[in-house]
Design a protein around this motif. Structure first.
Motif, PDB file in Angstrom:
ATOM      1  N   GLN A  35      32.904  50.062  35.159  1.00  0.00           N
ATOM      2  CA  GLN A  35      32.507  48.722  35.205  1.00  0.00           C
ATOM      3  C   GLN A  35      33.194  47.956  36.224  1.00  0.00           C
ATOM      4  N   ALA A  36      34.600  47.960  36.398  1.00  0.00           N
ATOM      5  CA  ALA A  36      35.112  47.558  37.393  1.00  0.00           C
ATOM      6  C   ALA A  36      34.640  47.804  38.950  1.00  0.00           C
ATOM      7  N   ARG A  37      34.387  48.933  39.082  1.00  0.00           N
ATOM      8  CA  ARG A  37      33.665  49.427  40.295  1.00  0.00           C
ATOM      9  C   ARG A  37      32.352  48.992  40.715  1.00  0.00           C
ATOM     10  N   GLY A  38      31.544  48.736  39.693  1.00  0.00           N
ATOM     11  CA  GLY A  38      30.634  47.878  39.751  1.00  0.00           C
ATOM     12  C   GLY A  38      30.658  46.502  40.038  1.00  0.00           C
ATOM     13  N   MET A  39      31.557  45.860  39.553  1.00  0.00           N
ATOM     14  CA  MET A  39      32.202  44.259  39.960  1.00  0.00           C
ATOM     15  C   MET A  39      32.494  44.177  41.099  1.00  0.00           C
ATOM     16  N   VAL A  40      33.366  45.181  41.744  1.00  0.00           N
ATOM     17  CA  VAL A  40      33.782  45.103  43.260  1.00  0.00           C
ATOM     18  C   VAL A  40      32.578  45.616  43.981  1.00  0.00           C
ATOM     19  N   MET A  41      31.692  46.389  43.577  1.00  0.00           N
ATOM     20  CA  MET A  41      30.327  46.451  44.529  1.00  0.00           C
ATOM     21  C   MET A  41      29.771  45.214  44.700  1.00  0.00           C
ATOM     22  N   ALA A  42      29.523  44.322  43.433  1.00  0.00           N
ATOM     23  CA  ALA A  42      28.885  43.242  43.565  1.00  0.00           C
ATOM     24  C   ALA A  42      29.689  42.320  44.346  1.00  0.00           C
ATOM     25  N   LEU A  43      31.012  42.296  44.372  1.00  0.00           N
ATOM     26  CA  LEU A  43      31.920  41.197  44.930  1.00  0.00           C
ATOM     27  C   LEU A  43      31.994  41.504  46.415  1.00  0.00           C
ATOM     28  N   ALA A  44      32.066  42.593  46.787  1.00  0.00           N
ATOM     29  CA  ALA A  44      32.303  42.835  48.143  1.00  0.00           C
ATOM     30  C   ALA A  44      31.154  42.531  49.275  1.00  0.00           C
ATOM     31  N   PRO A  45      29.961  42.812  49.082  1.00  0.00           N
ATOM     32  CA  PRO A  45      29.357  44.115  48.501  1.00  0.00           C
ATOM     33  C   PRO A  45      29.811  45.448  49.330  1.00  0.00           C
ATOM     34  N   CYS A  91      42.440  40.363  46.501  1.00  0.00           N
ATOM     35  CA  CYS A  91      42.099  39.595  47.516  1.00  0.00           C
ATOM     36  C   CYS A  91      42.397  40.140  49.083  1.00  0.00           C
ATOM     37  N   ARG A  92      43.664  40.754  49.013  1.00  0.00           N
ATOM     38  CA  ARG A  92      43.972  41.280  50.469  1.00  0.00           C
ATOM     39  C   ARG A  92      43.059  42.439  50.617  1.00  0.00           C
ATOM     40  N   ALA A  93      42.569  43.476  49.541  1.00  0.00           N
ATOM     41  CA  ALA A  93      41.977  44.532  49.677  1.00  0.00           C
ATOM     42  C   ALA A  93      40.517  43.956  50.242  1.00  0.00           C
ATOM     43  N   LEU A  94      40.120  43.139  49.669  1.00  0.00           N
ATOM     44  CA  LEU A  94      38.529  42.600  50.034  1.00  0.00           C
ATOM     45  C   LEU A  94      38.598  42.145  51.460  1.00  0.00           C
ATOM     46  N   ARG A  95      39.550  41.521  51.621  1.00  0.00           N
ATOM     47  CA  ARG A  95      39.700  40.992  53.135  1.00  0.00           C
ATOM     48  C   ARG A  95      39.603  42.299  53.937  1.00  0.00           C
TER      49      ARG A  95
END
Length: 103
Positions: A35-45, A91-95
């Motif tokens: 579920q968390a992986r899916g959330m990250v996929m949507a956030l990043a994408p 946030c750092r990892a997404l950047r």
């Protein structure tokens, strides 16, 4: 005192119960991690494998188990606040992910 065969059978049953409980916990952890992986996929994408790597990275940088990071992220869907260390590292990892995509 039970015969040796009964004792061996009892030991095997106890071992199988413990293994069953462990597999049940692993299965539950896997669901929340997915579920968390899916959330990250949507956030990043991003793709599923990159989302996995990002969650692992956050887990390692925060020194928090992956399933705990995933549980905290999924809990934000129930209006819970993401703990500060996880929020900062996410946030750092997404950047970093977005910067890598620009190259």
């Amino acid at each position: 005192m039970p015969p040796a065969g009964d004792a061996a059978l009892l030991a095997e049953v106890l071992e199988l119960r413990a293994r069953n409980e462990q597999l049940g916990r692993a299965l539950a952890s896997r669901a929340v991690i997915d579920q968390a992986r899916g959330m990250v996929m949507a956030l990043a994408p991003c793709a599923s494998d990159r989302a996995w790597d990002l969650l692992v990275d956050v887990s390692q940088h925060c020194n928090i188990k992956l399933r705990d990071v995933a549980e905290a992220l999924v809990a934000t869907t129930k209006e819970r606040t993401l703990p500060d260390p996880i929020q900062r590292e996410l946030c750092r990892a997404l950047r970093r992910l977005r910067a890598a995509d620009r190259r």
